[in-house]
Design an enzyme around this catalytic site. Structure first.
Site, PDB file in Angstrom:
ATOM      1  N   ASP A 267      44.265  -8.756  14.219  1.00  0.00           N
ATOM      2  CA  ASP A 267      44.301  -7.481  13.508  1.00  0.00           C
ATOM      3  C   ASP A 267      45.740  -6.984  13.405  1.00  0.00           C
ATOM      4  O   ASP A 267      46.402  -6.761  14.418  1.00  0.00           O
ATOM      5  CB  ASP A 267      43.464  -6.432  14.250  1.00  0.00           C
ATOM      6  CG  ASP A 267      41.964  -6.697  14.169  1.00  0.00           C
ATOM      7  OD1 ASP A 267      41.578  -7.600  13.406  1.00  0.00           O
ATOM      8  OD2 ASP A 267      41.206  -5.999  14.863  1.00  0.00           O
TER       9      ASP A 267
ATOM     10  N   THR B  21      31.830 -19.238  13.741  1.00  0.00           N
ATOM     11  CA  THR B  21      33.281 -19.414  13.807  1.00  0.00           C
ATOM     12  C   THR B  21      33.662 -20.577  14.719  1.00  0.00           C
ATOM     13  O   THR B  21      32.819 -21.255  15.268  1.00  0.00           O
ATOM     14  CB  THR B  21      33.950 -18.135  14.337  1.00  0.00           C
ATOM     15  OG1 THR B  21      33.474 -17.887  15.667  1.00  0.00           O
ATOM     16  CG2 THR B  21      33.619 -16.941  13.472  1.00  0.00           C
TER      17      THR B  21
ATOM     18  N   GLU C  42      33.748 -20.540   9.448  1.00  0.00           N
ATOM     19  CA  GLU C  42      35.135 -20.178   9.213  1.00  0.00           C
ATOM     20  C   GLU C  42      35.932 -20.521  10.459  1.00  0.00           C
ATOM     21  O   GLU C  42      35.374 -20.719  11.536  1.00  0.00           O
ATOM     22  CB  GLU C  42      35.255 -18.693   8.890  1.00  0.00           C
ATOM     23  CG  GLU C  42      34.724 -17.778   9.966  1.00  0.00           C
ATOM     24  CD  GLU C  42      34.645 -16.326   9.524  1.00  0.00           C
ATOM     25  OE1 GLU C  42      35.155 -15.461  10.269  1.00  0.00           O
ATOM     26  OE2 GLU C  42      34.071 -16.055   8.451  1.00  0.00           O
TER      27      GLU C  42
ATOM     28  N   ALA D 228      38.432 -19.708  13.550  1.00  0.00           N
ATOM     29  CA  ALA D 228      38.618 -18.531  14.391  1.00  0.00           C
ATOM     30  C   ALA D 228      40.072 -18.107  14.466  1.00  0.00           C
ATOM     31  O   ALA D 228      40.376 -16.926  14.633  1.00  0.00           O
ATOM     32  CB  ALA D 228      38.080 -18.809  15.797  1.00  0.00           C
ATOM     33  N   LEU D 229      40.991 -19.073  14.372  1.00  0.00           N
ATOM     34  CA  LEU D 229      42.425 -18.824  14.480  1.00  0.00           C
ATOM     35  C   LEU D 229      43.137 -19.438  13.284  1.00  0.00           C
ATOM     36  O   LEU D 229      42.602 -20.344  12.634  1.00  0.00           O
ATOM     37  CB  LEU D 229      42.968 -19.427  15.784  1.00  0.00           C
ATOM     38  CG  LEU D 229      42.363 -18.878  17.084  1.00  0.00           C
ATOM     39  CD1 LEU D 229      42.844 -19.689  18.284  1.00  0.00           C
ATOM     40  CD2 LEU D 229      42.695 -17.401  17.259  1.00  0.00           C
TER      41      LEU D 229
ATOM     42  N   GLU E 172      30.686  -9.016  13.596  1.00  0.00           N
ATOM     43  CA  GLU E 172      29.855 -10.064  14.198  1.00  0.00           C
ATOM     44  C   GLU E 172      28.655  -9.472  14.929  1.00  0.00           C
ATOM     45  O   GLU E 172      28.735  -8.379  15.484  1.00  0.00           O
ATOM     46  CB  GLU E 172      30.689 -10.893  15.181  1.00  0.00           C
ATOM     47  CG  GLU E 172      31.859 -11.582  14.515  1.00  0.00           C
ATOM     48  CD  GLU E 172      32.897 -12.113  15.488  1.00  0.00           C
ATOM     49  OE1 GLU E 172      33.664 -13.014  15.100  1.00  0.00           O
ATOM     50  OE2 GLU E 172      32.953 -11.621  16.628  1.00  0.00           O
TER      51      GLU E 172
ATOM     52  N   LYS F 234      27.463 -12.973  10.571  1.00  0.00           N
ATOM     53  CA  LYS F 234      28.374 -13.808  11.358  1.00  0.00           C
ATOM     54  C   LYS F 234      28.073 -13.721  12.850  1.00  0.00           C
ATOM     55  O   LYS F 234      27.815 -12.651  13.381  1.00  0.00           O
ATOM     56  CB  LYS F 234      29.825 -13.388  11.093  1.00  0.00           C
ATOM     57  CG  LYS F 234      30.859 -14.266  11.795  1.00  0.00           C
ATOM     58  CD  LYS F 234      32.235 -14.155  11.159  1.00  0.00           C
ATOM     59  CE  LYS F 234      32.825 -12.778  11.259  1.00  0.00           C
ATOM     60  NZ  LYS F 234      34.231 -12.748  10.821  1.00  0.00           N
TER      61      LYS F 234
END
Length: 466
Positions: free
Chosen positions: A118, A358, A399, A401-402, A203, A311
Site C-alpha cells: 500500500d 493469491t 494473482e 502476491a508480491l 479478501e 478473493k
C-alpha cells in the site's frame, strides 16, 4: 509508447533452457493488470490521464486482455450516506474502453493503507468513521481491545446502526448504485467481472495480521472476535452447543508475532485440537463463511448476468506445522487433518462465484532459504486450495502476491495456471498481474512480461528469445 530502459537482469535475459516448459498450443488464459492504487485521486479525478492512456495502449499492444481497478467505498461515498460520486471512475472507464481493454472492477469496501504494497491511504467513508467514534465495536477488535478500521466487523452485517441501514444494506446500496451508473459499460462488455470485497485487502479473511498493530512476518497473528457483536454471537453459539462455558475466546494464543510452539493453544498437541478448541475454530470460521454467503447473495442481485468473483488470501506461513496457526487466526479452519477451504469453495459455488487465490508465484524452497523459521509451504497451499476449488467445479483465478518481474517467478505462475500432470486438464480461468508501475514498463522488464503474456495465452515465444 517507448518503454523506459533499465539494466538487464541475467535471469530475465537468459535463453529458453532445456527444462523450461513449452506452453505453445496450451489453453488461452486471459490476463489482466491491476491499475495503481492511486489511479483515482482524493479529488475524484483520474491521476495523470494522458500518461495512463499511453500505458493502457502499451498493454493492449502486447495483447493484455484488460485491467483491474479498485472502486473505493471511501472515495465514492465519503461525505454522506448514499452521496455517491462516480465521476472519476466514469472518466477512468472511458479511458480503458478507448484503449480497447476489458475491466475487472473490485468493490473495495476496505481501507487502503497500512498493508504490504500500500502506497496510498484511503480510509473508510468519513461518516462511517464518525459512527465508529461513538460505537467502536463496528470494527474488528483483538484481545487487547485494539480496534481495526480497515473494514467493518461482520458482526454488524445485520445491525441497523448506520442511519437506519445494516452493514449488508450499505454494501448492497453501493453495488446497486454502481450497476445503475455504469450500465453502458456492462452492456457493451467493457466490464466483464466484479470482484466483491469481503474483508481486509478485499479478501475473505479476518484482519489477523495487521502491521498497524505491530505484526511482522511470520507472526501467527491474533483472533479478531472481541467486539460486542461477535462476543454475543459466540455466547449464543456455546449455549446452543450445550456448553455455555465455551462462550469465550481461547487463552494461551500468544501475540501477533508469536510462534505456534511457544503458545499453549497452537503448539503441537495444543488446545486447538481439544473439544473446546474445535468448537471455537468451527464457530470462528463459520462467521467468515456466513459473511461471504450473505454479501455474495446480494452481489448476484445487484450484478445479475455478470461474472462475480471473490478473493482468498494465501497464508502460507506455518503451513508445515500441525495447527496452521496463521490460517486459523485468519479464519481458515485448515489444519493437518482438516481442509479449511472446501467449505469456502462450496459456498462460492452456491453463488456461481469465481475463486481468486493469491501467491501462485512463490516457491517453497525460496521461502525456506529466506525465512526458515516460518515453516512456510506456498506450493503445498496453492495445490490444496486450487484443487479444493476445482473439486467443486467452480472457476478458479489467481494473482501474484508480491511484485514479479523475473522469469523464474513467471514460470511458477505458468505451472500453477496450467498444471502439467492434472488428469482432468484443470487450468486457471484468468490471471491478474500485480501491478502497472514504472518498474514494469522498464524495457527489459516489459520484454519479459510480454513473453509471459504470450505463454499464458498459449502462443509461441521464439521471436522473443534474446
Amino acid at each position: 509508447m517507448k518503454v523506459e530502459k533499465s539494466e538487464p537482469l541475467v535471469s530475465e535475459l537468459s535463453p529458453i533452457s532445456e527444462s523450461e516448459r513449452d506452453f505453445t498450443g496450451t489453453t488461452y488464459i486471459p490476463i489482466y493488470v491491476m491499475l495503481p492504487l492511486d489511479v483515482i485521486t482524493e479529488q475524484n479525478t483520474v491521476n495523470n490521464p494522458g500518461k495512463l492512456l499511453e500505458d493502457l495502449k502499451t498493454l493492449k499492444s502486447v495483447n493484455v486482455d484488460g485491467v483491474m481497478v479498485d472502486c473505493w467505498w471511501g472515495l465514492v461515498e465519503s461525505e454522506k450516506p448514499q452521496g455517491f460520486r462516480w465521476s472519476g471512475y466514469k472518466h477512468l472507464f472511458s479511458l480503458v474502453k478507448e484503449a480497447g481493454l476489458k475491466l475487472q472492477v473490485v468493490m473495495s469496501f476496505h481501507e487502503c493503507g497500512g498493508n504490504v504494497g500500500d502506497d496510498v491511504n484511503i480510509s473508510l467513508p468519513r461518516w462511517i468513521l464518525e459512527i465508529g467514534k461513538n460505537n467502536p465495536d463496528i470494527f474488528f477488535t483483538d484481545k487487547e481491545g485494539r480496534r481495526n478500521s480497515e473494514c467493518l466487523s461482520w458482526g454488524v452485517d445485520k445491525e441497523r446502526i448506520f442511519f437506519g441501514r445494516t452493514g449488508l444494506e450499505l454494501y448492497f446500496d453501493y453495488m446497486r448504485s454502481f450497476r445503475q451508473e455504469f450500465n453502458s459499460f456492462f452492456e457493451d462488455d467493457t466490464i466483464v467481472e466484479i470482484e466483491v470485497g469481503l474483508g481486509p485487502c478485499g479478501e475473505l479473511r479476518y484482519p489477523s495480521y495487521p502491521e498497524r498493530h505491530g505484526w511482522k512476518y511470520p507472526g501467527i497473528g491474533e483472533f479478531q472476535c472481541y467486539d460486542k457483536y461477535f462476543q454475543k454471537n459466540l455466547r449464543n453459539a456455546a449455549e446452543i452447543r450445550g456448553h455455555s462455558e465455551w462462550g469465550v475466546a481461547p487463552d494461551g494464543t500468544g501475540e501477533y508475532n508469536s510462534k505456534p510452539q511457544d503458545t499453549d493453544f497452537f503448539r503441537d498437541g495444543g488446545d486447538w485440537d481439544s473439544y473446546y478448541g474445535r468448537f471455537f475454530l468451527r464457530w470462528y470460521a463459520q462467521q467468515l463463511i456466513d459473511h461471504g454467503d450473505r454479501v455474495l447473495s446480494l452481489a448476484n442481485l445487484a450484478f445479475e448476468g455478470t461474472q462475480i468473483s471473490a478473493k482468498i488470501s494465501g497464508i502460507h506461513w506455518w503451513y508445515k506445522t500441525a495447527s496452521h496457526a496463521a490460517e486459523l487466526t485468519a479464519g481458515f479452519n485448515n489444519s493437518c487433518h482438516r481442509d479449511g477451504y472446501a467449505a469456502i469453495a462450496h459456498m462460492f459455488k452456491k453463488h456461481n462465484t469465481a475463486f481468486n487465490f493469491t501467491c501462485v508465484e512463490l516457491r517453497t524452497m525460496e521461502q525456506a532459504k529466506e525465512f526458515p523459521e516460518a515453516m512456510a509451504d506456498p506450493e503445498g497451499l496453492v495445490w490444496q486450495v486450487l484443487n479444493s476449488a476445482w473439486d467443486e467445479g467452480i472457476l478458479v483465478a489467481s494473482e501474484n502476491a508480491l511484485p514479479c518481474y523475473d522469469r523464474d517467478g513467471y514460470n511458477k505462475i505458468l505451472e500453477n495456471s496450467k498444471p502439467r500432470k492434472d488428469p482432468d486438464g484443470h487450468h486457471l480461468a484468468a490471471f491478474t498481474y500485480l501491478r502497472l508501475s514504472p518498474t514494469l514498463m522498464e524495457e527489459n522488464n516489459f520484454k519479459e512480461f510480454t513473453r509471459f503474456v504470450k505463454r499464458l495465452h498459449g502462443e509461441a515465444v521464439g521471436d522473443l528469445q534474446v
